[in-house]
Design an enzyme around this catalytic site. Structure first.
Site, mmCIF file in Angstrom:
data_model
loop_
_atom_site.group_PDB
_atom_site.id
_atom_site.type_symbol
_atom_site.label_atom_id
_atom_site.label_comp_id
_atom_site.label_asym_id
_atom_site.label_seq_id
_atom_site.Cartn_x
_atom_site.Cartn_y
_atom_site.Cartn_z
ATOM 1 N N HIS A 1 1.594 30.071 -19.936
ATOM 2 C CA HIS A 1 2.821 29.817 -19.714
ATOM 3 C C HIS A 1 3.194 28.500 -20.004
ATOM 4 C CE1 HIS A 1 1.790 33.513 -17.551
ATOM 5 N NE2 HIS A 1 2.964 33.920 -17.620
ATOM 6 N N TYR B 1 5.659 41.179 -17.998
ATOM 7 C CA TYR B 1 4.484 41.755 -16.935
ATOM 8 C C TYR B 1 3.722 42.843 -17.602
ATOM 9 C CZ TYR B 1 9.110 40.532 -14.481
ATOM 10 O OH TYR B 1 10.036 39.890 -13.988
ATOM 11 N N HIS C 1 10.389 37.942 -25.995
ATOM 12 C CA HIS C 1 10.035 38.288 -24.646
ATOM 13 C C HIS C 1 11.110 38.973 -23.947
ATOM 14 C CE1 HIS C 1 6.811 38.288 -21.386
ATOM 15 N NE2 HIS C 1 7.443 37.332 -20.891
ATOM 16 N N HIS D 1 13.946 38.727 -19.305
ATOM 17 C CA HIS D 1 12.658 38.914 -18.774
ATOM 18 C C HIS D 1 12.745 40.253 -17.952
ATOM 19 C CE1 HIS D 1 8.687 38.049 -16.443
ATOM 20 N NE2 HIS D 1 8.615 37.349 -17.437
ATOM 21 N N ASP E 1 4.290 32.497 -22.696
ATOM 22 C CA ASP E 1 5.381 33.352 -22.330
ATOM 23 C C ASP E 1 6.324 32.612 -21.325
ATOM 24 O OD1 ASP E 1 3.969 35.387 -23.356
ATOM 25 O OD2 ASP E 1 3.738 36.550 -21.535
ATOM 26 N N ASP E 2 7.481 33.017 -21.258
ATOM 27 C CA ASP E 2 8.657 32.639 -20.301
ATOM 28 C C ASP E 2 9.495 31.707 -20.769
ATOM 29 O OD1 ASP E 2 7.684 34.872 -18.933
ATOM 30 O OD2 ASP E 2 6.841 33.669 -17.438
#
EC number: 3.5.1.41
Length: 371
Positions: free
Chosen positions: A327, A270, A228, A232, A175-176
Site C-alpha cells: 500500500h 478487500y 480499484h 473502495h 492499493d488505495d
C-alpha cells in the site's frame, strides 16, 4: 515720725481692701455671664450646655426651576407593505458529468485500512471481506463502459489471477492510492530501474484530482495503472449495476489524465470477489488481479514493524508467490520497506515488473483506448 508713717501705711492698706471687695464681686459676675460652663463651677458638677444658635449655618433652599415637558408630535404609522411573490426560477435537472469532474465529497478523516487476507496455498485464494457498502440504484448499462474493447490477448476476462506466468518476474502492486507518498515511491522505482502496478481509487485516502500530476507521471514512466473502484467499495455486496457504476465513475476521471485511456486490469477492494463480480467484469472486459504474497504492511505501519513485513515477503517468495500486495498510502512502506523488497528481488536474481509484463500481456492491452 516712723510711727506716723506706719500708721498711714496701715490705714491706706485697709482702705484699699475695703474698696476692692465690691469690684471683685462685680468682676466675678461679669466673667460668669461671659463664660458659662467654666469657673467658678465645681469640676465634679455637670457643665451646662448652651448650643450656639444657627450653627452650622443653614443651607439655602433655592426654589427648583420648573421646566415644561416637551410635547413631541406622535409619528404617523407607516403603511404596511404587501410582499409580492416572485416567480419561481426554472430548474434544470442535474446530469451526471462525464470526463474530469471533482468527486462528490472530500474525506476529512483518513479512512481505516481494512486488511486483505492472502491465503498461504497457491494458486487459488479464498478472499475475505468485511465492510458493508449499500448497493446503489443508479442505472448503468451493462457491457463495456466506454471506449473500444482491448486488443485480443491470452489473458481471460472475469477470472481471478494471482500468479505470474513469465519466469523470473515479480510484480509489486500497490492499493488505495494515490496519496502523499506515491511520488517518492516513483522516485525509488526510477532509481532501481523497476516498475510497479498501482490499483487506484478516486476517493479513498486522497482525492485523485489532487494527485493528477502523479498519475500522469506514473503513466508516462511505464508503470501500470489498474482500477480499484471509485470509492473502495465492497463489490461483493453490490449488484451488477452498482459494480458497473463504480468502475465507470473511476474510468471517467482517469481517462482525461492518461490520454483518454481506461484500465483493463482491476483489483476488487478487500479481495471481495463473487459470482456477480466475475460475471460483471467479464461483461465489462476487465482482468481481475489478486495477490499471493501479502507483506501486511497495513498491520505493521511503523518502523518497528518493517522487519515483519520483510519477513512476510521472503516467506511468500519461498512459497512460490509472485504478485505482492503493498500500500503506497503508508509512509513506512515507501520510506523503509520498498527498498528492502527491491534489494531482496535483486539478490534472488529476479526482476520487478508490472502485472501485465509478468503475465506476458503486451502494453497495448493494458488500457482501453479512447474512441
Amino acid at each position: 515720725m516712723l510711727c506716723r508713717l506706719f500708721t498711714l501705711f496701715i490705714t491706706a492698706a485697709l482702705a484699699c481692701c475695703v474698696a476692692a471687695i465690691p469690684l471683685q464681686g462685680q468682676q466675678s459676675n461679669s466673667i460668669i455671664e461671659r463664660t458659662p460652663g467654666r469657673w467658678p463651677w465645681h469640676p465634679h458638677r455637670p457643665r451646662p450646655h448652651h448650643p450656639r444658635p444657627h450653627w452650622p449655618f443653614p443651607k439655602p433652599h433655592w426654589p427648583k426651576p420648573h421646566w415644561p415637558k416637551p410635547h413631541w408630535p406622535k409619528p404617523e404609522p407607516e403603511p404596511t407593505a404587501v410582499p409580492t411573490m416572485a416567480p419561481e426560477p426554472t430548474t434544470v435537472p442535474p446530469t451526471e458529468p462525464s470526463g474530469t469532474y471533482p468527486p462528490e465529497t472530500t474525506p476529512t478523516v483518513e479512512p481505516t485500512v481494512v486488511p486483505t487476507d492472502v491465503p498461504t496455498t497457491f494458486p487459488s485464494m479464498t478472499p475475505t471481506a468485511d465492510p458493508t457498502v449499500a448497493p446503489t440504484g443508479t442505472s448503468v448499462p451493462t457491457g463495456v463502459p466506454t471506449g473500444v474493447p482491448p486488443m485480443p490477448g491470452t489473458i481471460p476476462f472475469g477470472t481471478v489471477i494471482n500468479q505470474c506466468t513469465v519466469n523470473g518476474t515479480i510484480a509489486l502492486t500497490f492499493d488505495d492510492g494515490p496519496y502523499d507518498y506515491t511520488g517518492p515511491l516513483l522516485d525509488i522505482f526510477a532509481k532501481n530501474g523497476a516498475k510497479g502496478t498501482f490499483f487506484v481509487n478516486a476517493m479513498n485516502f486522497g482525492n485523485i484530482m489532487d494527485y493528477a500530476d502523479v498519475i500522469k507521471r506514473m503513466y508516462k514512466e511505464g508503470h501500470m495503472l489498474g482500477s480499484h473502484t471509485y470509492s473502495h467499495a465492497d463489490l461483493s455486496k453490490l449488484n451488477s449495476t452498482g459494480i458497473a457504476l463504480e468502475m465507470k465513475k473511476l474510468d471517467d476521471i482517469l481517462a482525461p489524465i492518461i490520454d483518454g485511456n481506461r484500465p483493463t486490469y482491476m483489483r476488487a477492494p478487500y479481495f471481495a470477489y463473487s459470482d456477480t463480480v466475475s460475471k460483471t467484469m467479464a461483461e465489462l472486459k476487465y482482468h481481475m488481479i489478486d495477490a499471493n504474497i501479502d507483506t501486511k504492511d497495513y498491520e505493521h505501519a511503523t518502523p518497528d514493524g518493517v522487519p515483519i513485513s520483510v519477513e512476510n515477503f521472503k516467506k511468500g517468495l519461498e512459497a512460490g508467490g509472485t504478485i505482492t500486495l503493498c500500500h503506497d498510502v503508508h509512509q513506512t512502506t515507501v520510506e523503509l520497506l520498498i527498498q528492502q523488497l527491491l534489494d531482496e528481488i535483486k539478490k534472488r536474481g529476479l526482476r520487478a515488473v508490472t502485472v501485465g509484463e509478468c503475465l506476458g500481456d503486451p502494453q497495448a492491452n493494458w488500457y482501453r483506448p479512447a474512441q
